[in-house]
Enzyme design. Structure first.
Site, mmCIF file in Angstrom:
data_model
loop_
_atom_site.group_PDB
_atom_site.id
_atom_site.type_symbol
_atom_site.label_atom_id
_atom_site.label_comp_id
_atom_site.label_asym_id
_atom_site.label_seq_id
_atom_site.Cartn_x
_atom_site.Cartn_y
_atom_site.Cartn_z
ATOM 1 C CB CYS A 124 -0.942 -0.003 1.197
ATOM 2 S SG CYS A 124 -1.876 -1.527 1.326
ATOM 3 C CG HIS A 265 -3.394 3.002 2.663
ATOM 4 N ND1 HIS A 265 -3.722 2.733 1.355
ATOM 5 C CD2 HIS A 265 -3.493 1.815 3.326
ATOM 6 C CE1 HIS A 265 -3.977 1.448 1.235
ATOM 7 N NE2 HIS A 265 -3.866 0.869 2.408
ATOM 8 C CG ASN A 295 -6.506 -1.497 1.497
ATOM 9 O OD1 ASN A 295 -5.850 -0.946 0.611
ATOM 10 N ND2 ASN A 295 -5.946 -2.019 2.572
HETATM 11 N N1 COA Z 1 -17.974 -9.929 9.331
HETATM 12 C C1 COA Z 1 -18.379 -10.263 10.568
HETATM 13 N N2 COA Z 1 -17.531 -10.594 11.544
HETATM 14 C C2 COA Z 1 -16.224 -10.581 11.258
HETATM 15 C C3 COA Z 1 -15.735 -10.246 10.006
HETATM 16 C C4 COA Z 1 -16.672 -9.916 9.006
HETATM 17 N N3 COA Z 1 -16.310 -9.575 7.774
HETATM 18 N N4 COA Z 1 -14.398 -10.306 10.021
HETATM 19 C C5 COA Z 1 -14.040 -10.668 11.256
HETATM 20 N N5 COA Z 1 -15.146 -10.848 12.018
HETATM 21 C C6 COA Z 1 -15.243 -11.254 13.408
HETATM 22 C C7 COA Z 1 -14.017 -11.982 13.886
HETATM 23 O O1 COA Z 1 -14.116 -13.352 13.539
HETATM 24 C C8 COA Z 1 -14.093 -11.754 15.387
HETATM 25 O O2 COA Z 1 -14.999 -12.673 15.913
HETATM 26 P P1 COA Z 1 -14.715 -13.389 17.342
HETATM 27 O O3 COA Z 1 -14.633 -12.235 18.309
HETATM 28 O O4 COA Z 1 -15.894 -14.254 17.499
HETATM 29 O O5 COA Z 1 -13.416 -14.081 17.169
HETATM 30 C C9 COA Z 1 -14.731 -10.368 15.506
HETATM 31 O O6 COA Z 1 -15.324 -10.097 14.216
HETATM 32 C C10 COA Z 1 -13.746 -9.266 15.846
HETATM 33 O O7 COA Z 1 -12.578 -9.443 15.083
HETATM 34 P P2 COA Z 1 -11.357 -8.437 15.202
HETATM 35 O O8 COA Z 1 -10.268 -8.949 14.330
HETATM 36 O O9 COA Z 1 -11.067 -8.148 16.606
HETATM 37 O O10 COA Z 1 -12.016 -7.131 14.560
HETATM 38 P P3 COA Z 1 -11.373 -5.726 14.468
HETATM 39 O O11 COA Z 1 -12.196 -4.738 15.193
HETATM 40 O O12 COA Z 1 -9.899 -5.737 14.736
HETATM 41 O O13 COA Z 1 -11.554 -5.414 12.919
HETATM 42 C C11 COA Z 1 -10.282 -5.460 10.902
HETATM 43 C C12 COA Z 1 -10.974 -6.279 11.978
HETATM 44 C C13 COA Z 1 -9.643 -6.410 9.902
HETATM 45 C C14 COA Z 1 -11.333 -4.613 10.199
HETATM 46 C C15 COA Z 1 -9.240 -4.542 11.567
HETATM 47 O O14 COA Z 1 -8.423 -5.307 12.433
HETATM 48 C C16 COA Z 1 -8.392 -3.849 10.562
HETATM 49 O O15 COA Z 1 -8.863 -3.026 9.822
HETATM 50 N N6 COA Z 1 -7.098 -4.123 10.577
HETATM 51 C C17 COA Z 1 -6.197 -3.516 9.641
HETATM 52 C C18 COA Z 1 -6.411 -4.119 8.295
HETATM 53 C C19 COA Z 1 -5.761 -3.357 7.226
HETATM 54 O O16 COA Z 1 -5.959 -2.189 7.131
HETATM 55 N N7 COA Z 1 -4.995 -4.045 6.411
HETATM 56 C C20 COA Z 1 -4.353 -3.477 5.310
HETATM 57 C C21 COA Z 1 -3.247 -2.623 5.763
HETATM 58 S S1 COA Z 1 -2.654 -1.742 4.430
#
Ligand code: COA
Length: 338
Positions: A124, A265, A295
């Protein structure tokens, strides 16, 4: 050769952006569409990421095709003929082929036959890595101009059964043309790049490379789809983008009060909000389009820059901060006086 009576240029020359362009595939995939294929909801995706929909390229539409469309629009705005382009750098993690570089296909597709063309892979942050390389290449006088492009077909490398990742990504391309700034106009003031290879496992595409090839007779143990430890990536993203922002602004000899617009980003609205809060910056002056495109990795900052420019959000003299973060881990910022 310098004309008699004229002054020899002083290197490095300042470099400015002469044109921007972007391209998004037609097909829109909404959060509601995803509800039909994985266990997710529009409410979860919107509240956790800010993403409402993303664009998905046709099967026969490759990264190079999107890159070329964005490039043509940037060249048109810069009023530069493709045949006069000296350097093409494509930032992508989703190349058409492992070799040759996607930039080579772009060179053919737009007819920039005199250019040197290659790719950079910095996820990214790739568009800003490309910008920094091109700024120095043009500033040193080695190339008269450069076309830099961020382009991705992430839909081809996403596991559409993995709700942790498939809701986050989309396809698209953005481009910019860099030329020397000889008449006192705008210029790229500073840039700040960083890499932490110790965190490479946090976000990667484990299969398809030499570590796990998909050659006949070799059974890939890892798939060529995006794998991510979301929560860890989130923390690193906030810290790295905040630091890249403050370092980039300081390197330009400015303070945050001097910045008119931040183009971050476009990964997650919560990441952007956390950075803006830490920088003590007004959210109104932050350009956001991730609700429409998700993204798009290396394309994200490039598309946002073009949209901000074409929507009149950037005026001559404005100071714009671009900042990105991605797999590698990598991070990057650039401060531009428009
Ligand atoms: N729909 C519903 N539930 C989902 C899901 C979806 N699409 N994706 C994950 N979950 C669930 C998980 O399984 C987890 O369930 P559990 O508590 O029963 O285990 C719960 O939601 C919370 O997951 P968590 O990973 O703690 O969520 P979060 O608040 O951290 O959000 C992201 C997840 C991926 C959105 C977040 O971590 C994020 O944006 N990270 C950075 C990603 C990124 O930007 N990557 C590219 C970088 S350039």
């Amino acid at each position: 050769m310098t004309e008699p009576g004229s002054t020899a240029p002083t290197y490095p020359l300042p470099v400015r952006i002469a044109g921007t362009g972007s391209y998004l595939p037609e097909k829109v995939m909404t959060n509601h569409d995803l509800e039909l294929t994985v266990d997710t909801s529009d409410e979860w995706i919107t509240s956790r990421t800010g993403i409402r929909e993303r664009r998905i390229a046709r099967e026969d539409e490759f990264t190079s095709h999107m890159a070329s469309e964005a490039a043509k629009r940037a060249l048109e705005q810069a009023k530069i003929d493709p045949a006069d382009i000296d350097l093409i750098v494509v930032a992508t993690i989703t190349p058409d082929t492992l070799t040759p570089a996607t930039a080579c296909y772009v060179q053919q597709q737009i007819g920039a036959f005199k250019s040197v063309a290659f790719d950079v892979s910095a996820a990214c942050s790739g568009f800003l890595y490309a910008m920094e390389l091109a700024r120095h290449a043009v500033g040193a006088g080695a190339f008269r101009n450069a076309l830099i492009i961020g382009a991705e077909k992430l839909s081809a490398f996403v596991d559409w059964n993995d709700r942790n990742t498939c809701v986050l990504f989309g396809d698209g391309a953005g481009a910019a043309v860099l030329v020397p700034s000889t008449n006192g106009g705008g210029r790229i003031l500073s840039s700040c790049l960083g890499t932490d290879g110790a965190q490479a496992e946090l976000l990667n595409i484990p299969g398809g490379g030499s570590a796990c090839p998909s050659t006949p007779g070799c059974t890939p143990t890892k798939t060529a789809t995006l794998a991510m430890q979301g929560r860890e990536v989130f923390k690193h993203a906030v810290n790295a983008m905040r630091k890249a922002s403050t370092d980039g602004i300081a390197a330009a000899g400015l303070t945050i009060q001097d910045i008119d617009l931040i183009i971050p980003h476009q990964a997650n609205l919560r990441i952007i909000d956390a950075i803006v809060e830490r920088l003590d910056f007004s959210r109104e002056n932050v350009f956001i389009n991730l609700d429409k495109y998700g993204n798009t990795s290396a394309a994200a900052v490039a598309i946002a820059l073009d949209e901000a420019h074409r929507q009149g959000r950037i005026k001559p003299g404005d100071k714009v901060l671009l900042v990105a973060f991605g797999a590698g881990l990598t991070w990057a910022s650039a401060v531009i006086e428009w």
